[in-house]
Design a protein around this motif. Sequence first.
Motif, short mmCIF file in Angstrom:
data_model
loop_
_atom_site.label_atom_id
_atom_site.label_comp_id
_atom_site.label_asym_id
_atom_site.label_seq_id
_atom_site.Cartn_x
_atom_site.Cartn_y
_atom_site.Cartn_z
N GLY A 10 -37.60 15.05 31.17
CA GLY A 10 -38.70 14.43 31.90
C GLY A 10 -38.20 13.43 32.92
N VAL A 11 -37.22 12.62 32.50
CA VAL A 11 -36.66 11.61 33.39
C VAL A 11 -35.95 12.26 34.58
CG1 VAL A 11 -34.88 9.82 33.53
CG2 VAL A 11 -36.51 9.81 31.64
N ALA A 12 -35.48 13.49 34.39
CA ALA A 12 -34.83 14.21 35.48
C ALA A 12 -35.76 14.33 36.69
CB ALA A 12 -34.37 15.58 35.01
N GLY A 13 -37.09 14.28 36.43
CA GLY A 13 -38.05 14.27 37.53
C GLY A 13 -37.81 13.09 38.46
N TYR A 14 -37.60 11.91 37.85
CA TYR A 14 -37.25 10.73 38.64
C TYR A 14 -35.91 10.93 39.34
CZ TYR A 14 -40.83 7.76 36.45
OH TYR A 14 -41.99 7.20 36.04
N GLY A 15 -34.99 11.59 38.64
CA GLY A 15 -33.65 11.81 39.20
C GLY A 15 -33.71 12.62 40.47
N VAL A 16 -34.52 13.69 40.45
CA VAL A 16 -34.70 14.51 41.65
C VAL A 16 -35.33 13.66 42.76
CG1 VAL A 16 -35.90 16.50 42.63
CG2 VAL A 16 -34.86 16.67 40.36
N ALA A 17 -36.37 12.89 42.38
CA ALA A 17 -37.03 12.02 43.37
C ALA A 17 -36.03 11.03 43.96
CB ALA A 17 -38.19 11.28 42.71
N PHE A 18 -35.20 10.45 43.10
CA PHE A 18 -34.19 9.52 43.58
C PHE A 18 -33.23 10.21 44.55
CE2 PHE A 18 -29.74 8.16 43.07
CZ PHE A 18 -29.82 6.95 43.77
N GLY A 19 -32.82 11.43 44.20
CA GLY A 19 -31.90 12.18 45.06
C GLY A 19 -32.49 12.43 46.43
N ARG B 182 -53.52 10.79 31.21
CA ARG B 182 -53.93 11.94 30.41
C ARG B 182 -52.76 12.62 29.72
NH1 ARG B 182 -59.24 13.72 31.77
NH2 ARG B 182 -60.41 11.79 31.50
N THR B 183 -51.65 12.82 30.43
CA THR B 183 -50.57 13.67 29.92
C THR B 183 -49.29 12.91 29.58
OG1 THR B 183 -49.59 14.12 32.08
CG2 THR B 183 -51.43 15.52 31.40
N GLU B 184 -49.10 11.72 30.17
CA GLU B 184 -47.84 10.97 30.04
C GLU B 184 -46.64 11.83 30.44
OE1 GLU B 184 -47.43 8.96 26.35
OE2 GLU B 184 -49.30 7.85 26.60
N ASN B 185 -46.90 12.78 31.33
CA ASN B 185 -45.83 13.65 31.80
C ASN B 185 -45.47 13.25 33.23
OD1 ASN B 185 -44.36 15.80 32.95
ND2 ASN B 185 -45.23 17.24 31.47
N ILE B 186 -44.29 12.65 33.38
CA ILE B 186 -43.86 12.11 34.68
C ILE B 186 -43.78 13.21 35.73
CG2 ILE B 186 -41.94 11.04 35.89
CD1 ILE B 186 -41.25 9.75 33.09
N LEU B 187 -43.12 14.30 35.35
CA LEU B 187 -42.88 15.39 36.29
C LEU B 187 -44.21 15.95 36.81
CD1 LEU B 187 -40.20 16.37 37.28
CD2 LEU B 187 -40.27 18.22 35.60
#
Lengths: 263, 105
Positions: A58-67, B83-88
């Motif tokens: 999930g945190v990788a989402g931030y990683g992509v955004a950071f990139g 709602r989801t707590e899903n960051i992505l």
Amino acid sequence: MVADPEANEKRAREPSEAVSEAVGERTSGERDPKAERMTFEWDGIRTGFVTCLPVAFGVAGYGVAFGVLANQAGLSVAEAALMSATVLAGASQIIAVELWAEPLPVAAIVFTTFAVNLRYSLMGAALQPWFRRLSPSRIYGSLFFMADENWALTMRDLKAGSGRGAFLLGSGIAMWVFWVGATVLGVLAGESVGDPTQYGFDFILAAVFVALAAELWEGHSTLVPWVVALGTSVVAADLLPGRWYILLGGLAAALVEVIRHDR
Amino acid sequence: MIDNALSLDPLVVGVILAMAAVTVLTKVGGIWVVRRIELSDRLEAGLNVLPGAIVIAVLGPELAAGGPAEWGAAGLVLVVMWRTENILLALVAGVAAVVAFRALI
């Protein structure tokens, strides 16, 4: 955190009892019987790593955004990857590339990074009751890999009495792998994107911070400092050059919180 | 582009390493200090609000400079996170929404 040794003792006793029950067998040969039963083994690293995998994804989402943001700021793949590998603190990295400009505002970047990451001091201190029995190299080596998410998982694991001293390290390694990998992906994706506004990529930072804010919201107690931060930053952004409004907003909120602490 | 990908500007590397140094300082500093110096509840309360306050301080002027499309998308990110707590998922929804709102408004 209080420095009073008695208070420390009191805090330490609880986890100690639960921990010795949970891992009594495995660590019965340890030198100090009064010591907390804390292990630092491959098992702890592996458990931490596996437990953290979905979170790290999930945190990788931030990683992509950071990139993507790092690419927009003009950082190369190697530079962005180096930052993710050595700093390993998402929000501060995203703010840093937001501050990135020509010429580089070195002092603002380094000072803001420090201010944003000051919370890690409190989080690290919270691990003291369990970590006190580990060697300094293990403590400080593990703390390098501490980020918000795996700290939370580690606290949960230690409070449950697992006695796995290496959990922070294992979960941190999972964070590190995904964070650095996602950064590289993000920079490469940003490279091929062209005009970022066309795909709404310029909105990623705001989106990331809205998401961060949603996670950091702690109820009514958060309202006053956040309103102070909002007011200060919006006014300061109008009056001052550069990005000093970020630090001013943060410090104003902290100051107000210190003053109104007795409410 | 490939040449640039691996480039390491000495000043940039210096800034990154300085960032890494102060970050390590914050990560190990707390546990180092905790048994040596008494941190008052008051000061702790101030430090506690710092991360959220800094996030808001970044966000405020950023959104103030935007328009209805950005505000609407920001609201959607908030709703998806709650709602989801899903960051992505929240990020994807927000970015998709801002593109859609900009086209509509």
